[in-house]
Design an enzyme around this catalytic site. Structure first.
Site, PDB file in Angstrom:
ATOM      1  N   HIS A 122     -18.388   5.382  10.385  1.00  0.00           N
ATOM      2  CA  HIS A 122     -19.441   5.609  11.380  1.00  0.00           C
ATOM      3  C   HIS A 122     -18.854   6.214  12.652  1.00  0.00           C
ATOM      4  O   HIS A 122     -17.715   5.929  13.028  1.00  0.00           O
ATOM      5  CB  HIS A 122     -20.138   4.288  11.719  1.00  0.00           C
ATOM      6  N   ALA A 164       1.462  -2.245  -1.833  1.00  0.00           N
ATOM      7  CA  ALA A 164       0.311  -3.144  -1.865  1.00  0.00           C
ATOM      8  C   ALA A 164      -0.141  -3.549  -0.461  1.00  0.00           C
ATOM      9  O   ALA A 164       0.678  -3.768   0.435  1.00  0.00           O
ATOM     10  CB  ALA A 164       0.654  -4.385  -2.684  1.00  0.00           C
ATOM     11  N   ARG A 187      10.961   5.289   2.403  1.00  0.00           N
ATOM     12  CA  ARG A 187      12.063   6.034   1.787  1.00  0.00           C
ATOM     13  C   ARG A 187      11.473   7.100   0.872  1.00  0.00           C
ATOM     14  O   ARG A 187      10.273   7.162   0.653  1.00  0.00           O
ATOM     15  CB  ARG A 187      12.995   5.110   1.002  1.00  0.00           C
TER      16      ARG A 187
END
Length: 201
Positions: A122, A164, A187
């Site tokens: 938005h 993750a 890396r």
């Protein structure tokens, strides 16, 4: 008697007026969205993994462009006709593709469990809080790991790995490993042929 200028300015600021928002989407588009919802919600979550070809067939009927040997598990796809998948790509269980703008997933790429690809947001600087969208591209041979959030307009480069639970707000360079909130390059990624360490069960 003193006057608190900061408080006076805060009171005079106009607030958000959601009642002023006007939905510009045509009825034909809304009808397609409704029909897709009727297909996806009753059956999709209960279909086992081996029925991925049926999921892909339904997505193709609604306009998705999916190449051969892909895997789509019980992910939520908001707008099938805005989905492109290259061959051997994967969208895993619990992932969500909020694709009001196009999402392209390159060949041999994996979007893991509970990842969220979010093409829309938005404009919080406007009183009517309008929604807008930007496309997301996941390059070939990339891996978006579990619970990653991908922001509108982001490009994940070829061969990139996003760790993750990362929050990705900027493009991820090709052949890098990135992670964090906000996501940063850690890396480079090197592909080798060393045997796996550990036991697969």
């Amino acid at each position: 008697m003193s006057i608190d200028i900061d408080r006076l300015e805060e009171r005079s600021r106009p607030g958000v007026r959601l009642s002023a928002y006007k939905d510009q989407r045509p009825r034909a588009y809304l009808l397609k969205r409704f029909l897709w919802t009727c297909v996806q919600f009753p059956f999709w979550p209960h279909m086992p993994r081996r029925l991925s070809p049926l999921r892909i067939a339904l997505l193709r009927i609604f306009g998705a462009r999916i190449e051969r040997r892909c895997l789509v598990e019980s992910a939520r796809i908001w707008v099938p006709w805005n989905l492109r998948m290259g061959e051997f790509s994967v969208i895993a269980n619990g992932a969500e593709v909020y694709n009001l703008a196009p999402v392209q997933i390159g060949a041999n790429s994996v979007v893991s469990q509970r990842a969220y690809l979010c093409t829309a947001t938005h404009d919080y600087t406007k009183a009517d809080f309008p929604i807008y969208s930007k496309p997301i591209t996941i390059g070939p041979s990339a891996w978006v790991a579990s619970c990653v959030f991908i922001s509108p307009g982001v490009n994940v480069g070829e061969g990139a790995v996003v760790g993750a639970c990362s929050v990705v707000t900027k493009d991820v360079p090709p052949w890098t490993v990135s992670a964090g909130n906000p996501c940063r390059v850690i890396r480079s990624r090197e592909l080798g042929t060393a045997p796996l360490q550990g036991v697969l069960r």
